[in-house]
Design an enzyme around this catalytic site. Structure first.
Site, mmCIF file in Angstrom:
data_model
loop_
_atom_site.group_PDB
_atom_site.id
_atom_site.type_symbol
_atom_site.label_atom_id
_atom_site.label_comp_id
_atom_site.label_asym_id
_atom_site.label_seq_id
_atom_site.Cartn_x
_atom_site.Cartn_y
_atom_site.Cartn_z
ATOM 1 N N LYS A 49 -111.242 158.246 58.844
ATOM 2 C CA LYS A 49 -110.983 156.973 58.168
ATOM 3 C C LYS A 49 -111.728 155.828 58.832
ATOM 4 C CE LYS A 49 -106.805 158.006 55.619
ATOM 5 N NZ LYS A 49 -105.400 157.732 55.342
ATOM 6 N N LYS A 55 -110.592 167.112 51.303
ATOM 7 C CA LYS A 55 -109.258 167.296 50.737
ATOM 8 C C LYS A 55 -109.015 166.204 49.694
ATOM 9 C CE LYS A 55 -105.991 164.400 53.181
ATOM 10 N NZ LYS A 55 -105.258 163.828 52.059
ATOM 11 N N LYS A 67 -105.943 159.969 48.231
ATOM 12 C CA LYS A 67 -105.875 158.711 47.490
ATOM 13 C C LYS A 67 -107.041 157.816 47.874
ATOM 14 C CE LYS A 67 -101.033 158.677 48.283
ATOM 15 N NZ LYS A 67 -100.925 158.385 49.708
HETATM 16 P P1 ATP Z 1 -104.656 158.523 51.978
HETATM 17 O O1 ATP Z 1 -105.995 158.976 51.484
HETATM 18 O O2 ATP Z 1 -104.373 157.071 51.742
HETATM 19 O O3 ATP Z 1 -104.366 158.975 53.407
HETATM 20 P P2 ATP Z 1 -103.313 160.850 50.964
HETATM 21 O O4 ATP Z 1 -103.715 161.297 49.618
HETATM 22 O O5 ATP Z 1 -103.851 161.574 52.147
HETATM 23 O O6 ATP Z 1 -103.583 159.283 51.056
HETATM 24 P P3 ATP Z 1 -100.754 160.513 52.246
HETATM 25 O O7 ATP Z 1 -99.807 159.457 51.772
HETATM 26 O O8 ATP Z 1 -101.556 160.236 53.466
HETATM 27 O O9 ATP Z 1 -101.716 160.885 51.025
HETATM 28 O O10 ATP Z 1 -99.947 161.869 52.463
HETATM 29 C C1 ATP Z 1 -98.727 162.156 51.811
HETATM 30 C C2 ATP Z 1 -98.401 163.628 51.957
HETATM 31 O O11 ATP Z 1 -99.283 164.399 51.126
HETATM 32 C C3 ATP Z 1 -98.593 164.182 53.381
HETATM 33 O O12 ATP Z 1 -97.569 165.100 53.648
HETATM 34 C C4 ATP Z 1 -99.929 164.880 53.323
HETATM 35 O O13 ATP Z 1 -100.023 165.930 54.272
HETATM 36 C C5 ATP Z 1 -99.892 165.430 51.896
HETATM 37 N N1 ATP Z 1 -101.254 165.604 51.376
HETATM 38 C C6 ATP Z 1 -102.160 164.627 51.204
HETATM 39 N N2 ATP Z 1 -103.292 165.125 50.679
HETATM 40 C C7 ATP Z 1 -103.080 166.461 50.534
HETATM 41 C C8 ATP Z 1 -103.890 167.527 50.050
HETATM 42 N N3 ATP Z 1 -105.113 167.310 49.606
HETATM 43 N N4 ATP Z 1 -103.365 168.771 50.026
HETATM 44 C C9 ATP Z 1 -102.100 168.992 50.470
HETATM 45 N N5 ATP Z 1 -101.290 168.029 50.950
HETATM 46 C C10 ATP Z 1 -101.768 166.773 50.972
HETATM 47 MG MG MG Z 2 -103.454 160.772 54.089
#
Ligand code: ATP
Ligand code: MG
Length: 330
Positions: free
Chosen positions: A111, A193, A196
């Site tokens: 990040k 992965k 968001k």
């Molecule tokens: P950001 O990009 O802002 O970090 P994010 O999509 O990674 O957002 P988070 O809010 O950081 O989402 O994570 C919320 C939950 O979703 C956590 O438990 C994280 O491990 C899970 N998670 C996020 N992305 C994935 C993915 N691609 N596959 C499986 N689990 C995920």
């Molecule tokens: Mg995340």
């Protein structure tokens, strides 16, 4: 009963990676464990944002979670900033977290590489996460695979605090990750992965048309140039993985045969996936539409969730401050 805690950032739309990696598991676990689920808006402000958007995304995230099946009668759903003990404990934990541990976190490296100027909040993100979890003295943390390293750090913090302030009977448990079978969903770009913050997502509340517009151009096995070229589902990072997560076993078996045997083209395969995804998400979309028309009810669920969380959080913080020689407010 073991306790679980997990959080999600209102940093964008709730997507199928979040759902398959974490939220679906939360729904299953909420009746077996004493459960706390938090919308972690203090984490979300470690990336650029517009206040009005953050407010709206926080409510939308709550709607997405409730529509996915979190039941406020079985678990506590709340917004992090409504329970100030999270940031107070995070400060305390900052004084017990080795800088080197923070600098080697993969998420920080990823990040920070995408930000022009890197703020201290991004580096200290996992310290706040340790505070989130340990405030509730949770043993288990249902998360996706990307959070395993952060949890390792939470255990270091718990260990450091226990060693220093409660050496005889450890006060904090060392929280363990609880992973689902779909612990790492790849983004539509087929590279990173699904996240968001990267924008390679399928939102769980998106319309069938919008989902198709995203699936249609998604990458597939590069060996399949023409419809007659046989493919390998294991080399199709996005579509096959989503089939395994959303389609019935018979459809997954059909995908195997038709891809390897070049019996259908990637578009046929994507159409089949599209109907599985749309069917799986339809009840969630419907429940969300209902909640969207009742914003006061959603706010009330969150406010009483925060009241409940604060009872536990303030008791922990009081005990922590007492052991550390820090007078508490009256
Ligand atoms: P950001 O990009 O802002 O970090 P994010 O999509 O990674 O957002 P988070 O809010 O950081 O989402 O994570 C919320 C939950 O979703 C956590 O438990 C994280 O491990 C899970 N998670 C996020 N992305 C994935 C993915 N691609 N596959 C499986 N689990 C995920
Ligand atoms: Mg995340």
């Amino acid at each position: 009963m073991s306790r679980i805690f997990s959080g999600i950032q209102p940093s964008g739309e709730l997507h199928v990676g979040n759902y398959l990696g974490a939220v679906k598991n939360w729904v299953e676990l909420q009746s077996r464990f004493e459960s706390y689920f938090c919308i972690v808006n203090y984490h979300a402000i470690t990336a650029a944002y517009v206040p009005g958007d953050l407010r709206a995304r926080t409510r939308d995230m709550a709607i997405g979670l409730l529509a996915s099946g979190l039941d406020p009668n079985r678990c506590t759903v709340f917004i992090q900033s409504q329970v100030p003990e999270h940031t107070e404990l995070a400060w305390i934990f900052n004084t017990l977290t080795p800088l080197g541990e923070l600098e080697r976190q993969t998420q920080f490296k990823d990040k920070s590489g995408r930000q022009e100027q890197v703020m201290a909040g991004l580096l200290n993100y996992p310290v706040l996460q340790a505070a989130d979890i340990l405030l509730y003295r949770a043993d288990l943390v249902p998360v996706g695979e990307d959070q395993v390293q952060h949890l390792e750090l939470s255990r270091v913090v718990a260990r450091n605090w226990n060693a220093r302030f409660s050496p005889d009977a450890p006060y904090f448990p060392e929280p363990q990750p609880k992973l689902s079978t779909t612990r790492r969903i790849v983004g539509l770009d087929g590279q990173a992965k699904m996240s968001k913050s990267i924008g390679n997502t399928i939102g769980i509340l998106e319309s069938p048309e919008a989902i198709w517009d995203k699936l249609r151009p998604a990458v597939t096995d590069p060996a399949r140039q023409k419809k007659t070229d046989p493919g390998n589902p294991d080399k199709c990072p996005v579509i096959y993985q989503l089939h395994c997560a959303f389609s019935p076993a018979v459809t997954v078996a059909e995908v195997e045969v038709n891809c390897r045997g070049a019996k259908w083209g990637c578009i046929d395969c994507k159409k089949s996936l599209h109907s599985s995804v749309v069917a799986a998400l339809a009840p969630i979309r419907e429940a969300a539409a209902d909640l969207q028309s009742k914003p006061d009810q959603v706010d009330e669920i969150l406010a009483s969730g925060a009241d409940k969380a604060r009872i536990e959080a303030s008791a922990t913080l009081r005990a922590v401050k007492e052991k550390m020689g820090l007078p508490d407010a009256r």
